[in-house]
Design a protein around this motif. Structure first.
Motif, mmCIF file in Angstrom:
data_model
loop_
_atom_site.group_PDB
_atom_site.id
_atom_site.type_symbol
_atom_site.label_atom_id
_atom_site.label_comp_id
_atom_site.label_asym_id
_atom_site.label_seq_id
_atom_site.Cartn_x
_atom_site.Cartn_y
_atom_site.Cartn_z
ATOM 1 N N SER A 19 0.826 -1.199 0.000
ATOM 2 C CA SER A 19 0.000 0.000 0.000
ATOM 3 C C SER A 19 0.861 1.250 0.000
ATOM 4 O O SER A 19 0.577 2.215 -0.730
ATOM 5 C CB SER A 19 -0.922 -0.004 1.224
ATOM 6 O OG SER A 19 -1.671 1.168 1.290
ATOM 7 N N LYS A 20 1.923 1.229 0.796
ATOM 8 C CA LYS A 20 2.821 2.374 0.857
ATOM 9 C C LYS A 20 3.521 2.579 -0.485
ATOM 10 O O LYS A 20 3.656 3.718 -0.964
ATOM 11 C CB LYS A 20 3.845 2.156 1.970
ATOM 12 C CG LYS A 20 4.749 3.348 2.215
ATOM 13 C CD LYS A 20 5.679 3.092 3.384
ATOM 14 C CE LYS A 20 6.586 4.298 3.629
ATOM 15 N NZ LYS A 20 7.513 4.049 4.769
ATOM 16 N N ARG B 138 2.414 1.610 -3.424
ATOM 17 C CA ARG B 138 1.421 2.069 -4.394
ATOM 18 C C ARG B 138 1.145 3.562 -4.227
ATOM 19 O O ARG B 138 0.981 4.293 -5.205
ATOM 20 C CB ARG B 138 0.126 1.267 -4.210
ATOM 21 C CG ARG B 138 -0.864 1.446 -5.349
ATOM 22 C CD ARG B 138 -2.136 0.655 -5.128
ATOM 23 N NE ARG B 138 -1.863 -0.761 -5.013
ATOM 24 C CZ ARG B 138 -2.041 -1.470 -3.909
ATOM 25 N NH1 ARG B 138 -2.463 -0.884 -2.805
ATOM 26 N NH2 ARG B 138 -1.785 -2.765 -3.894
ATOM 27 N N LYS B 139 1.097 4.011 -2.964
ATOM 28 C CA LYS B 139 0.863 5.430 -2.699
ATOM 29 C C LYS B 139 2.018 6.282 -3.240
ATOM 30 O O LYS B 139 1.796 7.352 -3.826
ATOM 31 C CB LYS B 139 0.697 5.663 -1.202
ATOM 32 C CG LYS B 139 0.326 7.101 -0.835
ATOM 33 C CD LYS B 139 0.114 7.233 0.658
ATOM 34 C CE LYS B 139 -0.298 8.664 1.006
ATOM 35 N NZ LYS B 139 0.657 9.670 0.571
ATOM 36 N N GLN B 140 3.253 5.788 -3.055
ATOM 37 C CA GLN B 140 4.398 6.520 -3.571
ATOM 38 C C GLN B 140 4.353 6.618 -5.091
ATOM 39 O O GLN B 140 4.659 7.660 -5.673
ATOM 40 C CB GLN B 140 5.689 5.839 -3.126
ATOM 41 C CG GLN B 140 5.986 5.972 -1.632
ATOM 42 C CD GLN B 140 7.216 5.189 -1.220
ATOM 43 O OE1 GLN B 140 7.705 4.335 -1.950
ATOM 44 N NE2 GLN B 140 7.720 5.472 -0.022
ATOM 45 N N ASP C 287 1.734 9.128 -6.047
ATOM 46 C CA ASP C 287 2.220 10.496 -5.799
ATOM 47 C C ASP C 287 3.179 10.945 -6.889
ATOM 48 O O ASP C 287 3.117 12.089 -7.355
ATOM 49 C CB ASP C 287 2.903 10.569 -4.430
ATOM 50 C CG ASP C 287 1.919 10.427 -3.283
ATOM 51 O OD1 ASP C 287 0.706 10.604 -3.529
ATOM 52 O OD2 ASP C 287 2.365 10.126 -2.148
#
Length: 360
Positions: free
Chosen positions: A247-248, A250-252, A255
Motif C-alpha cells: 500500500s505504501k 502504491r501510494k508513492q 504520488d
C-alpha cells in the motif's frame, strides 16, 4: 470451538501440490525424485557390454602380467628395494587395466543421474546436520514405511537375480563341467563369456525393475513435498509482499505519477472543469498531433490542484460540466480525445484561441 480446530487442522493438512518455488527450494537442497536402481542397472549394463569389447585386451594384459610375475619376479631376490618395485609395477599395470572400466562406469553413472534430475549441484545436501546422526531419527527411518518398501524391493531383486544367474549357469553346466579338459586360454574365454552373459542379463533385469522403482520414487517425492493450504497462502503472501508495504509503495507511485502530471498542466492549452468535482487539461499542437491529448485529469482535491496550477500559469479554465465528466471517464492521461467528443472539444479550443488572440 470444535469447528475452528477442524478448520485449522484442515488448513495444516498437506493436500496441495508443491508450487514451483517449493520445488526449486527442495531441488536446491538436493531433494529430488531419483532411483538408485536406474544408476546401478545402467552402470552394470554399460560395464559388461564394454567388457565384451575389452575382454581380449584384458585377457592379453593379464596373461602378460602373470607371465612376467612367474618368469621374472619369481627370480628376483627379496630385498627392501625389489619388493616396493614389484608392488609399484603391479599396481601400475592393474590401474591401466581397470581405468577404462572405471571411466565407463563413471560416465554412465553421471549420465544416469542427469537423465533423471538434470544437472544439479547442491552443496547443502552434503552439509553436516545433527539430525542425520540422531538415534531417534534413525530408528524412525528404520521402521518407516519407506524402509519396509526398500526391504521388500531388495528381497525381490535378490530372489530374481539369484534365480536368473542360477538358470544361466544351469543351462551352461555341460560346458563348465569340461573346463578341466580345455586350455587355460579357452577356459578363461568360457568363464569370461559366461560371466559377461550373466552380467548383461542381470543388468537388463535390474533396468526393467528400476522403472516401477523410479515411478514410486517420483510418487513418494511428490507426497513428501506437498503443501498445506496455509503454506500456499503464506508463500503467496511472501511473494506478493506485506500488504502495508504494498500500500505504501502504491501510494508513492501514485504520488510520483500525480507530480509528473502536474508538471504538464502549465503547458496545457485549456483546463475544462465541472467546475469543482472534475478537471481535465488538454494540449494540442496542430503540426505534431492528430487530435488534442489529455495531459492531466483529476477529481476533487486533484482537480482543485489542477485548477490552481492552471490559474498560476495563465492557463484558460473553461467550465463545461458534461464535457469535463465525459473526458474524465472516457480518456486516460496521454490519450487522444475520443472521436465522439471531437466537436465539443473543437468548440472549446476555438473559444480559447479566440480569447488568447483578443488578449494579445
Amino acid at each position: 470451538m470444535k469447528l475452528t480446530l477442524d478448520l485449522q487442522y484442515f488448513q495444516q493438512e498437506k493436500t496441495e501440490r508443491a508450487t514451483p518455488k517449493k520445488r526449486q527450494e527442495t531441488r536446491e537442497k538436493g531433494q529430488v525424485a531419483k532411483s538408485t536402481d536406474v544408476n546401478t542397472a545402467l552402470i552394470l549394463l554399460a560395464v559388461f557390454l564394454f567388457m565384451f569389447i575389452y575382454a581380449r585386451v584384458l585377457g592379453t594384459h593379464l596373461y602378460d602380467t602373470m607371465q612376467t610375475v612367474f618368469t621374472e619376479y619369481m627370480l628376483w631376490e627379496i630385498t627392501e628395494e625389489t619388493i616396493p618395485a614389484i608392488f609399484h609395477e603391479l599396481a601400475l599395470e592393474t590401474a591401466l587395466v581397470i581405468a577404462p572400466v572405471m571411466l565407463v562406469a563413471l560416465v554412465f553413472g553421471a549420465g544416469a543421474s542427469m537423465l533423471q534430475v538434470g544437472f544439479l549441484f547442491s552443496p547443502e545436501a552434503i552439509k553436516f546436520k545433527p539430525s542425520k546422526i540422531n538415534p531417534l531419527s534413525g530408528i524412525k527411518r528404520i521402521f518407516s514405511v519407506r524402509a519396509l518398501v526398500e526391504f521388500l524391493k531388495s528381497m525381490l531383486k535378490i530372489t530374481l537375480v539369484g534365480t536368473l544367474a542360477f538358470t544361466i549357469i544351469w543351462l551352461n553346466l555341460d560346458s563348465l563341467m569340461f573346463l578341466n579338459q580345455k586350455s587355460v586360454a579357452d577356459g578363461f574365454g568360457e568363464i569370461s563369456r559366461l560371466t559377461g552373459l550373466i552380467g548383461v542379463c542381470v543388468a537388463l533385469l535390474l533396468l526393467f525393475l528400476s522403472i516401477p522403482d523410479y515411478l514410486y520414487q517420483r510418487h513418494d517425492h511428490e507426497k513428501q513435498i506437498k503443501m498445506s493450504k496455509q503454506d500456499v497462502k503464506d508463500e503467496n503472501k511472501k511473494m506478493e509482499g506485506d500488504p502495508q508495504i504494498k500500500s505504501k509503495r502504491r501510494k508513492q507511485q501514485m504520488d510520483m505519477a500525480t507530480q509528473r502530471m502536474m508538471q504538464e498542466v502549465p503547458q496545457a492549452d485549456v483546463v475544462i472543469t465541472n467546475p469543482t468535482h472534475f478537471a481535465v487539461a488538454l494540449s494540442y499542437e496542430e503540426d505534431k498531433m492528430a487530435a488534442p491529448k489529455v495531459t492531466a485529469k483529476g477529481a476533487d482535491f486533484v482537480a482543485y490542484r489542477i485548477r490552481t496550477i492552471g490559474r498560476r500559469n495563465d492557463v484558460i479554465l473553461v467550465e463545461n460540466k458534461h464535457l469535463a465528466r465525459s473526458l474524465y471517464d472516457q480518456a486516460n492521461i496521454g490519450d487522444e480525445v475520443p472521436e465522439e467528443l471531437f466537436k465539443a472539444v473543437a468548440e472549446v479550443l476555438a473559444y480559447v484561441y479566440r480569447l488568447k488572440n483578443e488578449l494579445v
